[in-house]
Design an enzyme around this catalytic site. Structure first.
Site, short mmCIF file in Angstrom:
data_model
loop_
_atom_site.label_atom_id
_atom_site.label_comp_id
_atom_site.label_asym_id
_atom_site.label_seq_id
_atom_site.Cartn_x
_atom_site.Cartn_y
_atom_site.Cartn_z
N LEU A 169 0.85 -1.71 0.09
CA LEU A 169 -0.31 -0.10 0.00
C LEU A 169 0.97 1.77 0.37
O LEU A 169 0.74 2.27 -0.54
CB LEU A 169 -1.16 -0.18 1.37
CG LEU A 169 -1.90 -1.49 1.62
CD1 LEU A 169 -2.36 -0.92 2.71
CD2 LEU A 169 -3.15 -1.21 0.44
N THR A 173 9.98 6.55 5.29
CA THR A 173 11.17 6.35 6.37
C THR A 173 11.12 5.08 7.96
O THR A 173 11.68 4.47 7.98
CB THR A 173 11.61 7.45 7.10
OG1 THR A 173 10.60 7.47 8.12
CG2 THR A 173 11.63 8.65 6.07
N PHE A 174 10.17 4.93 8.16
CA PHE A 174 9.28 3.72 9.55
C PHE A 174 9.99 2.44 8.26
O PHE A 174 9.84 1.38 9.39
CB PHE A 174 8.38 4.30 9.79
CG PHE A 174 7.08 4.02 9.01
CD1 PHE A 174 6.72 2.64 8.96
CD2 PHE A 174 6.64 5.03 8.76
CE1 PHE A 174 5.98 2.39 7.56
CE2 PHE A 174 5.53 4.84 8.12
CZ PHE A 174 5.06 3.86 7.17
N ASP A 290 1.36 15.63 15.25
CA ASP A 290 1.73 15.19 13.79
C ASP A 290 0.67 15.11 12.64
O ASP A 290 0.78 14.16 12.01
CB ASP A 290 2.97 14.27 13.51
CG ASP A 290 3.69 14.64 11.88
OD1 ASP A 290 3.30 15.14 11.41
OD2 ASP A 290 3.80 13.14 11.37
#
Length: 499
Positions: A169, A173-174, A290
């Site tokens: 999907l 960065t994670f 965030d």
């Protein structure tokens, strides 16, 4: 850059003069040198490119900041902004230097290879279920990571004898997010977030899991519009989190629709849900930190196509504006340590920039910026520089209060109690040409449009103590028609009540 391994130590200690030995191997040395310099240049160029992606300053100071508001440009420009702006929170200050040193060290590749082999052998010996079948044992033996720490997988692979991978999907960065069939939930489709096998991302995932468990505990029926976590587990060093499967983010839908703004009735419904969801977090002493259009997802992003005769193009209209808030990796409880810098640049509150401390009101500021973006189709503060960001705020919202200026440690941005900003520079002209007082962005003089901008103005109050709370926002006249709707109809994801 000089080549530290240009001459081997064994050659220095050989018989005969150094010059004679060099001449005797001159032709061979030239060939070796040209090959080495070419490959080193390639590696050096890759290393510099990768550093620019990680570096905050390399982007904040670029001349591209001077560009006018190009909507397609805005989408690519903001992509990796969060990790750059967070600085030490995501990338160690000495990361680049250690990286270059290791690349130049002759024994680095062999050490890294041996470490990988050791890690793979260690993984192969692990057992995650006493009742594991022979099939799952064979799968465990083939588990590997790529160079960046991502899990290597293929469509059809199974995890935990439960999740069958269907498609990818997205990637960040994670790690990566994949669509899976959950065979313990009757074949339901879920989104599985697979975190990189890198300790700092694994630790961030553990913190996110802790927040999501608290949310599930406080809201077991998922009435408060935060994404629902179904399950989590550690898969060979990769933290994996199973979520309800949602549609596109509100930003991706906007981008795919050529940055065509959402109609005001859709803005109203999405903003109301966003305020409701984040108010639930604030009531439970939690700050998201965030909030941005990328972290607000449609439950179902199916759309209808209509043809715009005036613009001569197809336009998309989402069928249902039901949304969910996602990504709690940076969420912070009131009693926890508060990082100095939070939020993605474009949605960052002034008290964060000025390092005056922050709490729940910084989320309200972000929501004000998000609602504006839904209404006009582009970001309100398109910049990557603190001083320029403050100049944009003053151009759009008026002068920064003197009390905030006196309290901040960031006196380098001010001179004699005012923002130190020269309007005659290229940066000054950029701000003057691309920013204007907030009300001048109105696209209609209708009452509901003025009500919307009154709400946005209240959310973009400089001083956190004077900023609108989300409880007050939900009572704003702009949301009057939604408050009259029965709750069961308001949150029905299969029905668009925003019209």
């Amino acid at each position: 850059m000089p080549h530290p391994r240009r001459y081997h130590s064994s050659e220095r200690g050989s018989r005969g003069s150094y010059r004679e030995h060099y001449r005797s191997r001159k032709h061979k040395r030239r060939r070796s040198r040209s090959w080495s310099s070419s490959s080193d240049r390639t590696r050096r160029r890759r290393r510099e490119d990768s550093y620019h992606v990680r570096s905050r300053s390399s982007y904040d100071d670029r001349s591209s900041d001077r560009r006018v508001y190009d909507r397609r440009y805005c989408g690519s420009y903001r992509r990796n902004d969060y990790s750059r702006d967070r600085g030490d929170a995501y990338y160690d200050t000495d990361y680049r230097h250690s990286y270059e040193y290791q690349r130049e060290n002759s024994s680095y590749r062999s050490q890294r290879s041996s470490r990988r082999k050791h890690r793979r052998r260690r993984r192969r010996s692990r057992t995650f279920s006493r009742s594991s079948s022979q099939h799952s044992s064979r799968r465990a033996k083939s588990v590997e990571d790529d160079a960046e720490g991502h899990l290597i997988y293929h469509v059809g692979d199974w995890l935990q004898e439960r999740y069958e991978i269907v498609s990818t999907l997205g990637e960040g960065t994670f790690g990566r997010v994949v669509q899976c069939v959950d065979h313990r939930r009757g074949g339901a489709r879920v989104a599985l977030k697979i975190i990189k096998n890198v300790e700092k991302y694994k630790e961030a995932a553990r913190l996110e899991i802790n927040v999501l468990e608290k949310i599930n505990e406080k809201d077991p029926d998922n009435k408060n519009l935060c994404v629902q976590m179904f399950d989590w587990f550690d898969y060979h060093g990769h933290m994996c989190i199973s979520f309800e499967l949602l549609g596109l983010s509100t930003f991706d839908f906007l981008k795919d629709n050529n940055y065509l703004p959402y109609p005001i009735h859709q803005v109203r419904h999405m903003a109301f849900q966003l305020c409701q969801a984040v108010k639930f977090l604030h009531d439970n002493k939690l700050t998201h930190t965030d909030l941005k259009p990328e972290n607000i997802l449609f439950v179902n992003s199916d759309y209808e196509l209509t043809y715009n005769l005036e613009k001569k193009r197809d336009e998309r209209s989402v069928k249902s504006t039901a949304v969910r808030v996602v990504d709690f990796g940076s969420a912070t409880f009131d009693h926890e340590h508060h990082s100095t810098i939070v939020s993605t640049r474009h949605y960052r509150a002034p008290e964060v920039i000025l390092e005056l401390g922050w709490s729940q009101p910084c989320d309200v500021w972000s929501i004000g910026c998000i609602i504006f973006e839904y209404y006009v189709g582009f970001t309100l503060f398109q910049t990557h520089d603190n001083r320029e960001h403050l100049a944009m705020m003053e151009r759009i919202l008026g002068p920064i209060p003197s009390r905030m200026i006196r309290k901040t440690r960031k006196q380098k941005y001010f001179y004699r109690g005012r923002l130190d900003w020269d309007e005659n520079t290229s940066a000054g002209r950029y701000v003057r040409e691309n920013c204007k007082p907030l009300r001048r962005y109105l696209t209609s003089e209708a009452e509901e449009h003025h009500q919307l901008f009154d709400l946005i103005e209240s959310m973009l109050e400089y001083e956190p103590a004077k900023r609108l709370t989300l409880g007050e926002a939900l009572q704003h006249p702009f949301f009057a028609r939604l408050r009259a709707e029965p709750p069961n109809k308001l949150w029905d994801s299969s029905r668009d009540i925003s019209r």
